[in-house]
Design a protein around this motif. Structure first.
Motif, PDB file in Angstrom:
ATOM      1  N   PHE A   1     -32.585   9.666  14.205  1.00 11.98           N
ATOM      2  CA  PHE A   1     -33.605   9.064  13.352  1.00 11.98           C
ATOM      3  C   PHE A   1     -34.676  10.062  12.963  1.00 11.98           C
ATOM      4  CE2 PHE A   1     -32.723   4.553  13.257  1.00 11.98           C
ATOM      5  CZ  PHE A   1     -31.867   4.374  14.332  1.00 11.98           C
ATOM      6  N   GLY A   2     -35.234   9.850  11.787  1.00  8.02           N
ATOM      7  CA  GLY A   2     -36.450  10.542  11.405  1.00  8.02           C
ATOM      8  C   GLY A   2     -37.651   9.871  12.051  1.00  8.02           C
ATOM      9  N   GLY A   3     -38.824  10.453  11.863  1.00 11.33           N
ATOM     10  CA  GLY A   3     -40.018   9.948  12.505  1.00 11.33           C
ATOM     11  C   GLY A   3     -40.644   8.736  11.833  1.00 11.33           C
TER      12      GLY A   3
ATOM     13  N   LEU B   1     -28.466   6.260   6.687  1.00 15.05           N
ATOM     14  CA  LEU B   1     -28.933   4.888   6.616  1.00 15.05           C
ATOM     15  C   LEU B   1     -30.450   4.869   6.496  1.00 15.05           C
ATOM     16  CD1 LEU B   1     -26.794   5.256   9.292  1.00 15.05           C
ATOM     17  CD2 LEU B   1     -26.681   2.803   8.918  1.00 15.05           C
TER      18      LEU B   1
ATOM     19  N   TYR C   1     -33.609   2.181   7.520  1.00 14.14           N
ATOM     20  CA  TYR C   1     -34.018   0.985   8.232  1.00 14.14           C
ATOM     21  C   TYR C   1     -35.457   0.685   7.876  1.00 14.14           C
ATOM     22  CZ  TYR C   1     -29.928   0.956  11.289  1.00 14.14           C
ATOM     23  OH  TYR C   1     -28.649   0.877  11.793  1.00 14.14           O
TER      24      TYR C   1
ATOM     25  N   LEU D   1     -26.893   7.597  16.256  1.00 11.50           N
ATOM     26  CA  LEU D   1     -27.678   7.938  15.085  1.00 11.50           C
ATOM     27  C   LEU D   1     -28.815   8.859  15.485  1.00 11.50           C
ATOM     28  CD1 LEU D   1     -28.130   4.516  13.254  1.00 11.50           C
ATOM     29  CD2 LEU D   1     -26.420   6.282  12.837  1.00 11.50           C
TER      30      LEU D   1
ATOM     31  N   LYS E   1     -38.871  -1.464   9.267  1.00  6.85           N
ATOM     32  CA  LYS E   1     -39.404  -2.034  10.501  1.00  6.85           C
ATOM     33  C   LYS E   1     -40.804  -2.587  10.278  1.00  6.85           C
ATOM     34  CE  LYS E   1     -40.421  -1.038  15.333  1.00  6.85           C
ATOM     35  NZ  LYS E   1     -41.706  -1.744  15.246  1.00  6.85           N
TER      36      LYS E   1
ATOM     37  N   GLU F   1     -41.398  -5.899  15.615  1.00  6.65           N
ATOM     38  CA  GLU F   1     -40.036  -6.357  15.362  1.00  6.65           C
ATOM     39  C   GLU F   1     -39.083  -5.177  15.450  1.00  6.65           C
ATOM     40  OE1 GLU F   1     -41.234  -9.801  12.066  1.00  6.65           O
ATOM     41  OE2 GLU F   1     -39.527  -8.460  11.717  1.00  6.65           O
ATOM     42  N   GLY F   2     -37.791  -5.477  15.656  1.00  6.67           N
ATOM     43  CA  GLY F   2     -36.807  -4.417  15.630  1.00  6.67           C
ATOM     44  C   GLY F   2     -36.518  -3.969  14.213  1.00  6.67           C
ATOM     45  N   PRO F   3     -36.065  -2.724  14.033  1.00  6.29           N
ATOM     46  CA  PRO F   3     -35.702  -2.260  12.693  1.00  6.29           C
ATOM     47  C   PRO F   3     -34.539  -3.074  12.140  1.00  6.29           C
ATOM     48  CG  PRO F   3     -35.889  -0.427  14.230  1.00  6.29           C
ATOM     49  CD  PRO F   3     -35.928  -1.671  15.040  1.00  6.29           C
TER      50      PRO F   3
ATOM     51  N   PHE G   1     -37.422   4.075   8.348  1.00  8.26           N
ATOM     52  CA  PHE G   1     -36.779   5.166   9.078  1.00  8.26           C
ATOM     53  C   PHE G   1     -35.485   5.551   8.379  1.00  8.26           C
ATOM     54  CE2 PHE G   1     -39.296   5.405  12.885  1.00  8.26           C
ATOM     55  CZ  PHE G   1     -39.796   4.131  13.080  1.00  8.26           C
TER      56      PHE G   1
ATOM     57  N   PHE H   1     -31.491  -3.088   9.126  1.00  7.35           N
ATOM     58  CA  PHE H   1     -30.732  -2.233   8.222  1.00  7.35           C
ATOM     59  C   PHE H   1     -31.070  -2.583   6.777  1.00  7.35           C
ATOM     60  CE2 PHE H   1     -27.381   0.170   6.444  1.00  7.35           C
ATOM     61  CZ  PHE H   1     -26.762  -0.620   5.491  1.00  7.35           C
TER      62      PHE H   1
ATOM     63  N   TYR I   1     -22.957  10.273   7.201  1.00  5.94           N
ATOM     64  CA  TYR I   1     -23.334   8.904   6.842  1.00  5.94           C
ATOM     65  C   TYR I   1     -24.809   8.764   7.095  1.00  5.94           C
ATOM     66  CZ  TYR I   1     -22.436   3.917   6.109  1.00  5.94           C
ATOM     67  OH  TYR I   1     -22.396   2.645   5.602  1.00  5.94           O
TER      68      TYR I   1
ATOM     69  N   ASN J   1     -25.657   9.970  10.815  1.00  5.43           N
ATOM     70  CA  ASN J   1     -24.558   9.836  11.755  1.00  5.43           C
ATOM     71  C   ASN J   1     -23.529  10.919  11.446  1.00  5.43           C
ATOM     72  OD1 ASN J   1     -22.673   8.974  13.567  1.00  5.43           O
ATOM     73  ND2 ASN J   1     -22.493   6.907  12.763  1.00  5.43           N
TER      74      ASN J   1
END
Lengths: 111, 112
Positions: free
Chosen positions: A101-103, A34, A36, A99, A38, A42-44, A89, A46, A32, A93
């Motif tokens: 994450f990429g950079g 995803l 995001y 999760l 950002k 602020e927070g990322p 990002f 979806f 899976y 999963n």
């Protein structure tokens, strides 16, 4: 060992054109994926996701493509808008609790 | 719906001082909770995660610690901050359905 990589730290696109953000992964157990978005301080949030049983998922201006054989996914934004300027990002999963994450890729959409 | 409260939004602390960042969540019982850090110009680094009260897993050895005293409360702490602890700290919970996270608004920590 980075299991999820975004090789382009930044991308600049003209307003109205297509933005293509890329992501590569190494773990074939990921099922899976995803994206995001950002904004600074602020927070990322979806944006869009895709299951490994699909190769495309579309939501308005955003489309995610998954190429399992190449272990590659991409996010297409058409048409790009200045408000799309943010860090994106990708994440993967493997049916576990976490999760990977990429950079991140910083997208700048110029008016 | 799932809501995450994080505070403070910004914090400036001297080197060697203690730290306590709090995260509380709404909407889900027994959620999986996470602390992430984004250093300047870097990606998201998982620091800790918790699958229940008192259960903490650490991903990266460092001078930070985490605690989960209540089902919907997750705390990030340090006894003595280092300059390298500066960054943007994010609390997250697993989304209902089990795919992906909902993130809080983050805390910008500057250690001076």
């Amino acid at each position: 060992d980075q299991q999820v990589k975004q090789n382009s730290p930044s991308l600049s696109v003209q307003e109205g054109r297509i933005s293509i953000l890329n992501c590569d992964y190494t773990n074939s157990m990921f099922d899976y994926f995803l994206w995001y978005k950002k904004y600074p301080a602020e927070g990322p949030t979806f944006l869009i996701s895709i299951s490994s049983i699909k190769d495309k998922n579309e939501d308005g201006r955003f489309t995610v493509f998954l190429n399992k054989s190449a272990k590659h996914l991409s996010l297409h934004i058409v048409p790009s808008q200045p408000g799309d300027s943010a860090v994106y990002f990708c994440a993967a999963n493997n049916a576990g609790n976490m999760l990977t994450f990429g950079g991140g890729t910083r997208l700048m959409v110029k008016p | 719906s799932q809501t995450i409260h994080q505070w403070p939004a910004t914090l400036v602390q001297p080197v060697g001082s203690p730290l306590s960042l709090e995260c509380t969540v709404e909407g889900t019982s027994n959620p999986n909770l996470y602390w992430y850090r984004q250093a300047a110009g870097r990606g998201l680094q998982l620091l800790f995660y918790s699958v229940g009260i008192g259960q903490i897993s650490s991903e990266v050895p460092q001078n930070l610690s985490a605690s989960r005293p209540q089902d919907r409360q997750f705390i990030l702490s340090s006894k003595k901050l280092l300059l390298s602890d500066s960054g943007f700290y994010l609390c997250a919970q697993m989304r209902q359905g089990g795919n992906g996270y909902t993130f809080g608004s983050g805390t910008r920590l500057t250690v001076v």
